[in-house]
Motif scaffolding. Structure first.
Motif, mmCIF file in Angstrom:
data_model
loop_
_atom_site.group_PDB
_atom_site.id
_atom_site.type_symbol
_atom_site.label_atom_id
_atom_site.label_comp_id
_atom_site.label_asym_id
_atom_site.label_seq_id
_atom_site.Cartn_x
_atom_site.Cartn_y
_atom_site.Cartn_z
ATOM 1 N N MET A 262 11.285 1.274 10.915
ATOM 2 C CA MET A 262 11.556 0.465 9.429
ATOM 3 C C MET A 262 12.143 1.587 8.434
ATOM 4 O O MET A 262 13.221 1.007 7.674
ATOM 5 C CB MET A 262 10.167 0.028 9.301
ATOM 6 N N ALA B 261 0.419 3.610 3.474
ATOM 7 C CA ALA B 261 0.487 3.743 5.041
ATOM 8 C C ALA B 261 1.782 4.397 6.006
ATOM 9 O O ALA B 261 1.379 4.866 6.729
ATOM 10 C CB ALA B 261 0.244 2.534 5.860
ATOM 11 N N LEU B 262 2.175 4.571 4.887
ATOM 12 C CA LEU B 262 4.065 4.930 5.666
ATOM 13 C C LEU B 262 3.843 6.938 4.645
ATOM 14 O O LEU B 262 5.056 7.722 6.266
ATOM 15 C CB LEU B 262 5.364 5.206 4.765
ATOM 16 N N PHE B 263 2.575 6.988 4.299
ATOM 17 C CA PHE B 263 3.148 8.677 4.323
ATOM 18 C C PHE B 263 1.660 9.328 4.275
ATOM 19 O O PHE B 263 1.889 10.146 4.656
ATOM 20 C CB PHE B 263 3.080 8.688 3.043
ATOM 21 N N ARG B 264 1.551 8.538 5.960
ATOM 22 C CA ARG B 264 0.126 9.365 6.801
ATOM 23 C C ARG B 264 0.716 10.735 7.307
ATOM 24 O O ARG B 264 1.709 10.941 7.799
ATOM 25 C CB ARG B 264 -0.119 8.094 8.335
ATOM 26 N N THR C 284 -2.323 -4.044 2.883
ATOM 27 C CA THR C 284 -3.089 -4.420 1.620
ATOM 28 C C THR C 284 -1.727 -4.530 0.721
ATOM 29 O O THR C 284 -1.164 -4.592 -0.838
ATOM 30 C CB THR C 284 -3.464 -2.500 1.002
ATOM 31 N N CYS C 285 -0.885 -5.206 0.573
ATOM 32 C CA CYS C 285 0.926 -4.758 -0.170
ATOM 33 C C CYS C 285 0.990 -6.046 -0.130
ATOM 34 O O CYS C 285 1.649 -7.483 0.493
ATOM 35 C CB CYS C 285 1.977 -4.509 1.018
ATOM 36 N N THR D 168 -1.202 0.926 -2.081
ATOM 37 C CA THR D 168 -1.569 0.146 -1.474
ATOM 38 C C THR D 168 -0.432 -0.646 -0.508
ATOM 39 O O THR D 168 -0.422 -1.631 0.650
ATOM 40 C CB THR D 168 -2.583 -1.047 -2.421
ATOM 41 N N CYS D 169 0.480 -0.497 -1.198
ATOM 42 C CA CYS D 169 1.909 -1.211 -0.368
ATOM 43 C C CYS D 169 1.868 -0.173 0.299
ATOM 44 O O CYS D 169 2.521 -0.412 1.335
ATOM 45 C CB CYS D 169 2.897 -1.930 -0.993
ATOM 46 N N ASP D 170 2.953 0.375 -0.235
ATOM 47 C CA ASP D 170 3.700 2.090 0.868
ATOM 48 C C ASP D 170 2.696 2.989 1.340
ATOM 49 O O ASP D 170 3.114 3.835 1.907
ATOM 50 C CB ASP D 170 4.594 2.408 -0.128
ATOM 51 N N GLN E 205 10.980 3.513 2.262
ATOM 52 C CA GLN E 205 9.518 3.639 2.662
ATOM 53 C C GLN E 205 9.077 2.701 1.899
ATOM 54 O O GLN E 205 8.119 3.252 1.938
ATOM 55 C CB GLN E 205 9.031 4.428 2.614
ATOM 56 N N GLY E 206 9.552 2.131 1.921
ATOM 57 C CA GLY E 206 8.731 0.963 1.377
ATOM 58 C C GLY E 206 9.068 -0.325 1.061
ATOM 59 O O GLY E 206 9.266 -0.898 2.726
ATOM 60 N N VAL E 207 7.625 -0.940 2.114
ATOM 61 C CA VAL E 207 7.362 -2.120 2.146
ATOM 62 C C VAL E 207 7.356 -3.423 1.221
ATOM 63 O O VAL E 207 6.878 -3.290 -0.039
ATOM 64 C CB VAL E 207 6.856 -2.592 3.021
ATOM 65 N N GLY F 176 11.578 4.053 -3.891
ATOM 66 C CA GLY F 176 11.952 3.617 -1.728
ATOM 67 C C GLY F 176 12.021 4.734 -2.047
ATOM 68 O O GLY F 176 12.074 4.690 -0.182
ATOM 69 N N VAL G 13 2.744 -1.571 9.949
ATOM 70 C CA VAL G 13 3.647 -0.326 9.772
ATOM 71 C C VAL G 13 2.225 0.842 9.951
ATOM 72 O O VAL G 13 2.419 1.960 9.906
ATOM 73 C CB VAL G 13 5.098 0.094 9.367
ATOM 74 N N ALA G 14 1.315 0.170 9.175
ATOM 75 C CA ALA G 14 -0.082 1.276 9.354
ATOM 76 C C ALA G 14 -1.270 1.716 10.131
ATOM 77 O O ALA G 14 -0.675 2.722 10.014
ATOM 78 C CB ALA G 14 -1.148 -0.235 8.592
ATOM 79 N N VAL G 15 -0.885 0.642 10.925
ATOM 80 C CA VAL G 15 -1.083 1.463 12.520
ATOM 81 C C VAL G 15 0.220 1.837 13.382
ATOM 82 O O VAL G 15 -0.650 2.275 14.308
ATOM 83 C CB VAL G 15 -2.144 0.091 13.472
ATOM 84 N N THR H 263 2.696 -3.711 5.734
ATOM 85 C CA THR H 263 1.042 -3.243 5.829
ATOM 86 C C THR H 263 0.099 -3.903 4.851
ATOM 87 O O THR H 263 0.320 -5.595 3.927
ATOM 88 C CB THR H 263 0.540 -2.094 4.790
ATOM 89 N N PHE I 178 -4.799 7.989 4.915
ATOM 90 C CA PHE I 178 -3.282 8.583 5.526
ATOM 91 C C PHE I 178 -3.335 9.686 5.773
ATOM 92 O O PHE I 178 -2.923 10.231 6.309
ATOM 93 C CB PHE I 178 -2.508 7.350 4.556
#
Lengths: 319, 78
Positions: B44, A153-156, B11-12, A149-151, B51-53, A141, B34-36, B9, A179
């Motif tokens: 967050m 986006a947080l690593f752009r 896709t989650c 696919t979940c997380d 860093q997890g959703v 985490g 949070v993806a956009v 996100t 990303f």
């Protein structure tokens, strides 16, 4: 008011006796639900998290037959769930704590109720295998994730390491390209094991790097991941790869611990079945990733579900 | 009425599940993608320390992941 309503629902559940309870609402469980419903068996599917299970974390399924342009994991699961319900199969979201399967009447124990059935299909699937390296738990985490696919986006624009090089790892590597381009695969075997078409695709990204025959020993950082230390096996050389995120795709372990005492499992914990998906216990069957099998895919899970439901129907006819 | 935010996100699947659950209990919430929205992503991470959703915020209390028991207890649902 809400409290009272929920209590009544719980009572109703435990008063009912089902013909079949299916533990798990992934492709195996949902397909079993479709077939059992059509066989006019009174059927309940118990799903702990989300319809589709593991397949719901896949953005696009391209190898499931019938969808030539691919289908979303969540979308396919929702269609399967609606299909099962169409034939009067019930679906509830709850967690199975344990199960008493040896008697004529099977009992499936949830946190606050017990459900009775004449037959059970265990389709509880598998969970991602955890990374075995120093720091793997500490940084869960905080840079380590098991679901791009979940997380993702947080690593752009960050630096990513993907552990593994099978279908899941390569698919997620392709997914992550939107990303970030700084992606490094670390794979213990000296070759990629993903479908050839996926290998072609990932290699088309010039900035993506590969360390094969390499094992991660340590995940480093202060409050979050900053790098990984890995050993290149053949050269016996240690390297440090800077990383902000580590996505782990190194296989799965079966979810069968809630029934292990009574059911025969292989050495890795997968449920042993015969070709009709019957376990060592009468009236208990297993389908999908949780059982011993060579090739785990959504389509093979669905196939298992159909066969298991058919076996349940034959079993109940002979009672 | 509780103020509920869901950082997610698209896709989650657990995000989908969390939002389905809130909707099934008729709890209004704000869905933050949070993806956009990069500022929201940073917010967050700061609020949840990870860093997890999904990250679900109920009246300022932070829940990481779809933890139904905690959601129920913070919302006062049985």
């Amino acid at each position: 008011m809400l409290q009272l309503k929920m209590k009544k629902q719980e009572e109703k559940l435990s008063e009912k006796m089902y013909d079949l309870v299916i533990i798990g609402g992934g492709p195996a469980g949902l397909t079993a639900g479709i077939y059992a419903g059509r066989a006019r068996l009174k059927t309940l599917i118990i799903e702990e998290m989300i319809a589709g299970g593991q397949s719901a974390t896949t953005e696009l399924l391209e190898n499931y037959p019938g969808f030539k342009d691919g289908v979303g994991g969540v979308e396919l699961a929702m269609i399967m769930e609606e299909q099962a319900k169409k034939f009067n199969t019930e679906v509830i979201y709850d967690r199975v704590v344990s199960a008493s399967l040896l008697g004529e009447t099977k009992e499936v124990h949830l946190a606050s109720s017990t459900i009775k059935a004449k037959a059970v299909i265990i389709a509880s699937g598998a969970v991602p295998r955890k990374l075995k390296a120093d720091g793997a738990e500490k940084f869960h985490g905080k840079g380590i994730s098991y679901c791009a696919t979940c997380d993702g986006a947080l690593f752009r624009d960050k630096r990513i390491v993907i552990v593994g090089a099978g279908n899941s790892a390569i698919e997620e590597g392709i997914f992550m390209q939107r990303f970030t381009k700084d992606i490094t695969f670390v794979q213990d075997l000296p070759y990629l094991t993903a479908e050839k078409i996926l290998q072609e695709r990932i290699k088309s990204y010039p900035e993506t790097k590969f360390y094969l025959g390499t094992v991660i020993k340590k995940v480093n950082g202060s409050d979050k991941v900053e790098s990984v230390t890995a050993n290149i096996s053949k050269e016996n050389k240690e390297i440090e790869i800077p990383a902000d995120g580590v996505f782990v795709y190194i296989g799965y372990t079966p979810k069968a611990d809630f029934v292990s005492k009574e059911i025969n499992l292989d050495s890795q914990g997968y449920i042993i079945t015969d070709e009709n998906l019957k376990t060592n216990i009468d009236g208990v069957f297993a389908a999908g990733d949780v059982r011993v099998k060579e090739f785990r895919q959504v389509v093979t899970a669905a196939s298992d579900g159909a066969i298991a439901a058919h076996s349940v129907e034959k079993y109940l006819e002979n009672k | 009425m509780a103020v509920v935010k869901v950082y997610s996100t698209p896709t989650c699947p657990w995000c989908v599940r969390a939002k389905q659950y809130l909707a099934s209990k008729n709890i209004p919430y704000t869905d933050i993608n949070v993806a956009v929205d990069r500022n929201a992503a940073m917010e967050m991470v700061k609020k949840s320390g990870q860093q997890g959703v999904p990250v679900i915020e109920i009246d300022g209390n932070i829940i990481v992941g779809f933890d139904q028991a905690r959601i129920d207890s913070l919302l006062g649902i049985a």
